[in-house]
Motif scaffolding. Structure first.
Motif, PDB file in Angstrom:
ATOM      1  N   VAL A 116      -9.357   1.269  -0.515  1.00 60.33           N
ATOM      2  CA  VAL A 116      -9.105   0.497   0.707  1.00 60.33           C
ATOM      3  C   VAL A 116      -8.872  -0.982   0.395  1.00 60.33           C
ATOM      4  O   VAL A 116      -8.075  -1.650   1.053  1.00 60.33           O
ATOM      5  CB  VAL A 116     -10.278   0.659   1.696  1.00 60.33           C
ATOM      6  N   VAL A 117      -9.545  -1.509  -0.635  1.00 56.61           N
ATOM      7  CA  VAL A 117      -9.421  -2.939  -0.942  1.00 56.61           C
ATOM      8  C   VAL A 117      -8.365  -3.220  -2.010  1.00 56.61           C
ATOM      9  O   VAL A 117      -8.401  -4.259  -2.660  1.00 56.61           O
ATOM     10  CB  VAL A 117     -10.775  -3.556  -1.342  1.00 56.61           C
ATOM     11  N   GLY A 118      -7.396  -2.332  -2.172  1.00 50.87           N
ATOM     12  CA  GLY A 118      -6.215  -2.670  -2.938  1.00 50.87           C
ATOM     13  C   GLY A 118      -6.161  -2.230  -4.368  1.00 50.87           C
ATOM     14  O   GLY A 118      -5.308  -2.696  -5.132  1.00 50.87           O
ATOM     15  N   PHE A 119      -7.032  -1.313  -4.789  1.00 43.15           N
ATOM     16  CA  PHE A 119      -7.024  -0.868  -6.184  1.00 43.15           C
ATOM     17  C   PHE A 119      -5.668  -0.279  -6.568  1.00 43.15           C
ATOM     18  O   PHE A 119      -5.150  -0.529  -7.664  1.00 43.15           O
ATOM     19  CB  PHE A 119      -8.131   0.163  -6.408  1.00 43.15           C
ATOM     20  N   GLY A 120      -5.081   0.499  -5.667  1.00 45.02           N
ATOM     21  CA  GLY A 120      -3.794   1.128  -5.970  1.00 45.02           C
ATOM     22  C   GLY A 120      -2.687   0.108  -6.159  1.00 45.02           C
ATOM     23  O   GLY A 120      -1.852   0.240  -7.066  1.00 45.02           O
ATOM     24  N   ASP A 133       0.806  -1.214   0.000  1.00 41.37           N
ATOM     25  CA  ASP A 133       0.000   0.000   0.000  1.00 41.37           C
ATOM     26  C   ASP A 133       0.843   1.270   0.000  1.00 41.37           C
ATOM     27  O   ASP A 133       1.951   1.315   0.543  1.00 41.37           O
ATOM     28  CB  ASP A 133      -0.899   0.030   1.242  1.00 41.37           C
ATOM     29  N   ARG A 134       0.273   2.300  -0.587  1.00 41.37           N
ATOM     30  CA  ARG A 134       0.769   3.669  -0.445  1.00 41.37           C
ATOM     31  C   ARG A 134      -0.233   4.451   0.415  1.00 41.37           C
ATOM     32  O   ARG A 134      -1.347   3.969   0.672  1.00 41.37           O
ATOM     33  CB  ARG A 134       0.951   4.315  -1.821  1.00 41.37           C
ATOM     34  N   PRO A 135       0.123   5.667   0.861  1.00 42.87           N
ATOM     35  CA  PRO A 135      -0.785   6.423   1.717  1.00 42.87           C
ATOM     36  C   PRO A 135      -2.180   6.624   1.120  1.00 42.87           C
ATOM     37  O   PRO A 135      -3.167   6.729   1.862  1.00 42.87           O
ATOM     38  CB  PRO A 135      -0.062   7.760   1.894  1.00 42.87           C
ATOM     39  N   SER A 136      -2.287   6.649  -0.213  1.00 40.08           N
ATOM     40  CA  SER A 136      -3.586   6.891  -0.842  1.00 40.08           C
ATOM     41  C   SER A 136      -4.607   5.811  -0.522  1.00 40.08           C
ATOM     42  O   SER A 136      -5.818   6.054  -0.608  1.00 40.08           O
ATOM     43  CB  SER A 136      -3.425   6.998  -2.355  1.00 40.08           C
ATOM     44  N   THR A 137      -4.135   4.601  -0.144  1.00 39.22           N
ATOM     45  CA  THR A 137      -5.068   3.544   0.253  1.00 39.22           C
ATOM     46  C   THR A 137      -6.011   4.053   1.332  1.00 39.22           C
ATOM     47  O   THR A 137      -7.202   3.737   1.332  1.00 39.22           O
ATOM     48  CB  THR A 137      -4.297   2.317   0.762  1.00 39.22           C
ATOM     49  N   TYR A 138      -5.486   4.848   2.238  1.00 39.44           N
ATOM     50  CA  TYR A 138      -6.277   5.369   3.352  1.00 39.44           C
ATOM     51  C   TYR A 138      -6.641   6.839   3.181  1.00 39.44           C
ATOM     52  O   TYR A 138      -7.757   7.253   3.504  1.00 39.44           O
ATOM     53  CB  TYR A 138      -5.506   5.171   4.663  1.00 39.44           C
ATOM     54  N   ASP A 139      -5.713   7.612   2.667  1.00 41.47           N
ATOM     55  CA  ASP A 139      -5.933   9.059   2.614  1.00 41.47           C
ATOM     56  C   ASP A 139      -7.061   9.451   1.667  1.00 41.47           C
ATOM     57  O   ASP A 139      -7.716  10.481   1.865  1.00 41.47           O
ATOM     58  CB  ASP A 139      -4.644   9.775   2.195  1.00 41.47           C
TER      59      ASP A 139
END
Length: 395
Positions: A263-267, A250-256
């Motif tokens: 949240v479910v891993g698109f990034g 994950d990168r911060p965008s997963t949450y930010d």
């Protein structure tokens, strides 16, 4: 990638419902023996082994592998949530590609219990604590198990953002059942219609029915990866090349971003697939067959967009056009995927590898994708890890 790495052998046992399988060590050993036989090698030829499982004590890998041989080689136990099997393969491939060894084994197995996934530890903060906290803020269904809240919440976000219909998820599940009907290793081989899926009991009214979620199953799969020099010296098959592979987190965008789809891993999926395309010098349009992480029908749809098969918001059109099955642009989850084949967590990524080996060899029987030359797998674990692997038919 400095050295070519080939899948010389693959093995997989039939997946079964919890309570009807062998023990994890027997399952793992059986899959390893199959992979060795397929490669035409003995266990004494293996120089390193990576054993993947999620639920189990330390050194379960040794317990499984000692049934096959005790040669003193390094055995590394791997746990990367639902991406565990492919993470073991990533490490085995990396060992060969780097020149550390010429022959490595990856095995994944899982002895699962019925019901929703849950932590076995209640005396410490869960690994997914941050994600669960965000889901608590974004999803108004605290009565549901976390996995359902996460992936269904992401599906609901897609519905609200792009107008995606519940029927589209049902069509994905029905497609999986048609594919699994031709897979003797799948746990569920009964063919379902879109109407059957929609008529199943609702786990979240208007968002998810029971048939849109993958079942917990037990099983094992394994792969032998080798260098070109070793294969030539031993007279092994070099018909399946690992043309690219990535493991992203994950990168911060997963949450930010405060977006359930992220949240479910698109990034991770987007970044990992782009890395693989760049490594191999191909694009999603060049793929023939794909095995992706359809733990929920909702996640299969999201992954179409994450892998770049269509633009964001375009997945429903892809489904409606039939571009995810035989006769379309790609055949997605010819094995039946997690939805029909089952999802023994540690084995899933290596079961995907097994399917792609059969497809590229032309030995997938009724599941065969005609003329398959490029095959992609996508194995996702929240928490998080995502492994994307590109296999290429090699002369």
């Amino acid at each position: 990638m400095t050295r070519k790495v080939f899948v010389a052998g693959a093995g997989m046992i039939p997946f079964k419902k919890p309570g009807s399988s062998d023990t994890y060590d027997v399952m793992g050993a059986t899959a390893v023996r199959q992979a060795l036989e397929d490669a035409g090698l003995g266990y004494e030829d293996v120089q390193q082994a990576y054993a993947g499982y999620v639920y189990g004590d330390s050194t379960c890998g040794q317990k499984a592998l000692y049934q096959v041989g005790m040669t003193g080689i390094p055995v590394i136990n791997v746990n990367n949530n639902c991406a565990t099997g492919s993470s073991a393969l990533f490490l085995a491939r990396q060992a060969v590609q780097s020149g550390a060894v010429d022959c490595a084994l990856a095995v994944g197995f899982e002895f699962m219990q019925p019901g929703a996934l849950k932590s076995r530890w209640d005396d410490r903060a869960p690994a997914l604590e941050r994600a669960i906290g965000l889901v608590d803020e974004l999803v108004d269904r605290k009565d549901l198990p976390n996995a359902i809240r996460q992936f269904s919440g992401a599906g609901k976000a897609h519905m609200e953002k792009y107008g995606t219909r519940l029927e589209t998820f049902a069509r994905i599940r029905a497609k999986a059942s048609r594919h699994a009907a031709n897979n003797p290793l799948a746990v569920f081989r009964n063919v379902l219609t879109t109407e059957d899926v929609l008529a199943a009991p609702a786990l979240w009214e208007g968002v998810l029915t029971r048939l849109m979620a993958c079942p917990p199953t037990c099983g094992a799969a394994a792969a032998i990866v080798v260098s070109e020099e070793f294969a030539r010296r031993k007279g092994l098959k070099t018909d399946v090349l690992i043309a690219g592979q990535s493991l992203t987190t994950d990168r911060p965008s997963t949450y930010d971003a405060r977006d359930m789809i992220r949240v479910v891993g698109f990034g991770m999926t987007r970044e990992g697939s782009q890395q693989v395309y760049e490594q191999a010098g191909v694009g999603p349009q060049d793929l023939d067959v794909i095995e992706l992480h359809d733990c929920f029908a909702q996640n299969e749809l999201l992954t179409y967009e994450g892998l770049g098969l269509c633009p964001e918001g375009g997945a429903e059109k892809l489904v409606n056009d039939g571009d995810n099955t035989y006769g379309g642009k790609w055949v997605v989850n010819p094995s039946g995927g997690l939805l029909s084949k089952g999802h023994p967590l540690g084995a899933t990524g290596l079961a995907q590898c097994y399917e792609m080996v059969q497809q590229l060899r032309g030995t997938a029987d009724q599941r065969q994708v005609e003329g398959a030359r490029l095959a992609l797998t996508h194995n996702l674990g929240l928490g998080g890890a995502c492994v994307v692997t590109l296999y290429q038919k090699h002369a």
